[in-house]
Structures are given as C-alpha cells and as structure tokens.
Write a protein that holds these residues in place. Structure first.
Motif, PDB file in Angstrom:
ATOM      1  N   ASP A  12     -16.034  -8.419  63.759  1.00  0.00           N
ATOM      2  CA  ASP A  12     -17.311  -8.609  63.066  1.00  0.00           C
ATOM      3  C   ASP A  12     -18.030  -9.804  63.673  1.00  0.00           C
ATOM      4  N   GLN A  13     -19.100  -9.554  64.374  1.00  0.00           N
ATOM      5  CA  GLN A  13     -19.907 -10.592  65.002  1.00  0.00           C
ATOM      6  C   GLN A  13     -19.057 -11.556  65.832  1.00  0.00           C
ATOM      7  N   GLY A  14     -18.143 -11.012  66.609  1.00  0.00           N
ATOM      8  CA  GLY A  14     -17.320 -11.808  67.499  1.00  0.00           C
ATOM      9  C   GLY A  14     -16.074 -12.402  66.877  1.00  0.00           C
ATOM     10  N   ASP A  15     -15.874 -12.234  65.573  1.00  0.00           N
ATOM     11  CA  ASP A  15     -14.689 -12.750  64.882  1.00  0.00           C
ATOM     12  C   ASP A  15     -13.828 -11.587  64.407  1.00  0.00           C
ATOM     13  N   TYR A  16     -12.520 -11.761  64.538  1.00  0.00           N
ATOM     14  CA  TYR A  16     -11.610 -10.748  64.000  1.00  0.00           C
ATOM     15  C   TYR A  16     -11.467 -10.947  62.498  1.00  0.00           C
ATOM     16  N   ILE A  17     -11.510  -9.843  61.775  1.00  0.00           N
ATOM     17  CA  ILE A  17     -11.295  -9.832  60.326  1.00  0.00           C
ATOM     18  C   ILE A  17     -10.017  -9.036  60.090  1.00  0.00           C
ATOM     19  N   TYR A  18      -9.080  -9.644  59.382  1.00  0.00           N
ATOM     20  CA  TYR A  18      -7.776  -9.027  59.129  1.00  0.00           C
ATOM     21  C   TYR A  18      -7.696  -8.589  57.678  1.00  0.00           C
ATOM     22  N   HIS A  19      -7.408  -7.312  57.463  1.00  0.00           N
ATOM     23  CA  HIS A  19      -7.203  -6.816  56.102  1.00  0.00           C
ATOM     24  C   HIS A  19      -5.722  -6.947  55.793  1.00  0.00           C
ATOM     25  N   VAL A  20      -5.421  -7.697  54.728  1.00  0.00           N
ATOM     26  CA  VAL A  20      -4.044  -8.000  54.361  1.00  0.00           C
ATOM     27  C   VAL A  20      -3.756  -7.409  52.988  1.00  0.00           C
ATOM     28  N   THR A  21      -2.646  -6.675  52.888  1.00  0.00           N
ATOM     29  CA  THR A  21      -2.215  -6.142  51.595  1.00  0.00           C
ATOM     30  C   THR A  21      -0.980  -6.904  51.135  1.00  0.00           C
ATOM     31  N   PHE A  22      -0.771  -6.885  49.828  1.00  0.00           N
ATOM     32  CA  PHE A  22       0.331  -7.611  49.205  1.00  0.00           C
ATOM     33  C   PHE A  22       1.146  -6.643  48.361  1.00  0.00           C
ATOM     34  N   GLU A  23       2.404  -6.993  48.143  1.00  0.00           N
ATOM     35  CA  GLU A  23       3.284  -6.140  47.342  1.00  0.00           C
ATOM     36  C   GLU A  23       2.683  -5.855  45.965  1.00  0.00           C
ATOM     37  N   ASP A  24       2.094  -6.881  45.341  1.00  0.00           N
ATOM     38  CA  ASP A  24       1.524  -6.703  44.006  1.00  0.00           C
ATOM     39  C   ASP A  24       0.022  -6.390  44.040  1.00  0.00           C
TER      40      ASP A  24
END
Length: 70
Positions: free
Chosen positions: A38-50
């Motif tokens: 996104d506009q030169g920056d990486y965006i990381y989608h993180v999921t959690f156990e809960d």
C-alpha cells in the motif's frame, strides 16, 4: 518485505494513525496470513487464536516471534 505468510509475529507497538490496529493487541502473538503493498509500504494481516478475523499492521508494528510456545 520483512515477514512472510505463516510467520508468527508479536505486536510491539500501536501507531495511532493506523486505525485498523487496536492498541489492545500490543504484546499479542499472531500469524501473518496475508501481505499487501500500500503506497510503498507492506501491510501485514495478522490473525490471532482468539480473533480469527485479525487486523492489519505495518512492518514497524511487528517483530518475529522466536519463542517455542504461544
């Protein structure tokens, strides 16, 4: 790109201008399940156990989790 899909990461900070990532997740351990540019920056989608829906984080909000257990 610092992380890859499947990496375990720890949330290390909250960036107020990045409103999609709640402050309550600081210190939590999750799994990167998607990466976008996104506009030169990486965006990381993180999921959690809960929280299987997860949240989006910028690279500087995460660090690789190197522990043996969650």
């Amino acid at each position: 790109m610092k992380f890859k899909v499947g990496d375990k990461v720890e949330i290390v900070q909250f960036t107020e201008t990045f409103s999609d990532a709640p402050e309550e997740t600081v210190g939590d351990i999750g799994t990167v399940d998607a990466i976008e540019l996104d506009q030169g920056d990486y965006i990381y989608h993180v999921t959690f156990e809960d929280d299987p829906e997860g949240w989006n984080y910028k690279e500087d909000q995460l660090k690789l989790f190197e522990g043996n257990e969650l």
